[in-house]
Design a protein around this motif. Sequence first.
Motif, PDB file in Angstrom:
ATOM      1  N   ALA A  10      -3.640  -5.179  11.100  1.00  0.00           N
ATOM      2  CA  ALA A  10      -2.766  -5.399  10.167  1.00  0.00           C
ATOM      3  C   ALA A  10      -2.099  -4.612   9.593  1.00  0.00           C
ATOM      4  O   ALA A  10      -0.797  -4.592   9.168  1.00  0.00           O
ATOM      5  N   SER A  11      -2.436  -3.284   9.322  1.00  0.00           N
ATOM      6  CA  SER A  11      -1.677  -2.109   8.558  1.00  0.00           C
ATOM      7  C   SER A  11      -1.866  -0.771   9.231  1.00  0.00           C
ATOM      8  O   SER A  11      -1.453   0.147   8.648  1.00  0.00           O
ATOM      9  N   ASP A  55     -10.687  -9.997   4.453  1.00  0.00           N
ATOM     10  CA  ASP A  55     -11.052  -9.802   3.180  1.00  0.00           C
ATOM     11  C   ASP A  55     -10.030  -8.794   2.626  1.00  0.00           C
ATOM     12  O   ASP A  55      -9.846  -7.575   3.164  1.00  0.00           O
ATOM     13  N   ARG A  56      -9.797  -8.749   1.285  1.00  0.00           N
ATOM     14  CA  ARG A  56      -8.794  -7.729   0.657  1.00  0.00           C
ATOM     15  C   ARG A  56      -9.732  -6.881  -0.358  1.00  0.00           C
ATOM     16  O   ARG A  56     -10.511  -7.327  -0.868  1.00  0.00           O
ATOM     17  N   ALA A 100       1.525   0.072  -1.189  1.00  0.00           N
ATOM     18  CA  ALA A 100       0.309  -0.535  -1.538  1.00  0.00           C
ATOM     19  C   ALA A 100      -0.671  -1.142  -0.343  1.00  0.00           C
ATOM     20  O   ALA A 100      -1.854  -1.111  -0.443  1.00  0.00           O
ATOM     21  N   THR A 101       0.237  -1.817   0.558  1.00  0.00           N
ATOM     22  CA  THR A 101      -0.441  -2.543   1.451  1.00  0.00           C
ATOM     23  C   THR A 101      -0.346  -1.987   3.141  1.00  0.00           C
ATOM     24  O   THR A 101      -1.091  -2.465   3.724  1.00  0.00           O
ATOM     25  N   ASN A 102       0.497  -0.996   3.047  1.00  0.00           N
ATOM     26  CA  ASN A 102       1.095  -0.491   4.343  1.00  0.00           C
ATOM     27  C   ASN A 102       1.724  -1.539   5.286  1.00  0.00           C
ATOM     28  O   ASN A 102       1.594  -1.648   6.427  1.00  0.00           O
ATOM     29  N   LEU A 162      -3.450   4.592  -4.690  1.00  0.00           N
ATOM     30  CA  LEU A 162      -3.706   3.195  -4.931  1.00  0.00           C
ATOM     31  C   LEU A 162      -3.305   2.400  -3.870  1.00  0.00           C
ATOM     32  O   LEU A 162      -2.130   2.358  -3.636  1.00  0.00           O
ATOM     33  N   ARG A 163      -4.276   1.515  -2.952  1.00  0.00           N
ATOM     34  CA  ARG A 163      -3.584   0.653  -1.854  1.00  0.00           C
ATOM     35  C   ARG A 163      -4.736  -0.607  -1.583  1.00  0.00           C
ATOM     36  O   ARG A 163      -5.786  -0.487  -2.108  1.00  0.00           O
ATOM     37  N   LEU A 164      -3.703  -1.446  -0.944  1.00  0.00           N
ATOM     38  CA  LEU A 164      -4.746  -2.855  -0.869  1.00  0.00           C
ATOM     39  C   LEU A 164      -5.000  -2.615   0.555  1.00  0.00           C
ATOM     40  O   LEU A 164      -3.777  -2.913   1.231  1.00  0.00           O
ATOM     41  N   TYR A 165      -6.127  -2.591   1.077  1.00  0.00           N
ATOM     42  CA  TYR A 165      -6.312  -2.951   2.634  1.00  0.00           C
ATOM     43  C   TYR A 165      -7.037  -4.104   2.857  1.00  0.00           C
ATOM     44  O   TYR A 165      -7.912  -4.851   2.087  1.00  0.00           O
TER      45      TYR A 165
END
Length: 317
Positions: free
Chosen positions: A143-144, A175-176, A304-306, A166-169
């Motif tokens: 995904a990223s 699952d996040r 944040a999410t790439n 700070l990032r969301l993977y």
Amino acid sequence: MGSKSFAGFGHPKGNLFAAARQPSKRTRTVIRASLTVKTRRFSPRETVASHHPGRAATRRATMGGLEIRERGKRMRLDGLVQGWLTRTPGLIETLFDRLPDVLFYVKDQQGLYLWANQTLIDRAGLLGVDSVVGKTADQLFPASGLSTVAQDLEVIETGRPILELLRLYQTKRGDRYWCLSSKFPLRDDAERIVGLAGLSRDLPRPNERHQSYRRLKTFLEFVDRGLDGSVRISEAAEHAAVSMDTLGRLVHEVFHVTPKQLLMQKRVDKACRLLEDTSMSITDISAACGYADHSAFSRQFKVATNMTPAQYRSFRT
């Protein structure tokens, strides 16, 4: 390949710690062993005393009867302690495998995994370290991953570390997780960069019973109400009748991030929900999350999410 010790990867002497730069003469680290008369024993309850942000204060930690102090922001273990850690077979791997909320890894100059801890292996949906070694992030996390590889190569090429980003993977199952990610270049004896070591630490869920959380209630309500506008941290602090310094301390105690990071997290979370659950255009979602400029929203979302907002929607729907 069996059970591997990452101490032997990527370095002719078989020791990744030896590949790291040794402390300079200016490093003010003092390590006192228990055999010296100056040693002070610490109880198991004592923890690292963190310095005040922005000030050159003394930080102290204990580790196996050692006292480690630092004046300023840099603290390193000397060769003696590095030797203790690496001469015990499998110790470092075992320590990192016991951290269920931390992804730790070592990569070579091409961004290929040399080693990863069990948490990273589990979240990639794989069975063992053999299935990780030799792969890149885009192969483990499609995904990223491509943006992550580019980020890895930038650290390796420039030698500049990434600290607490700070990032969301997303895991293989979708699952996040919000995390704070750091990456550091690894150097050999000739000061050449030979790879990187990195970790991503999950942000824990805030404890709503925490006294500081209750003090933040007015601030949080103000921010949540203003997410679709240009809410400012200073305005929210004034509305909650707390100083900026106090706000920063309270937010870090509860959420483990800065107020600015918390605001960004809330905006990105809202954007993710709208991208997943509605057919709103990305421009409209940008405005609904408080961004007047669509391109600024896309840049912040990708940091944040790439992923771009369009890539995220395609992946999640």
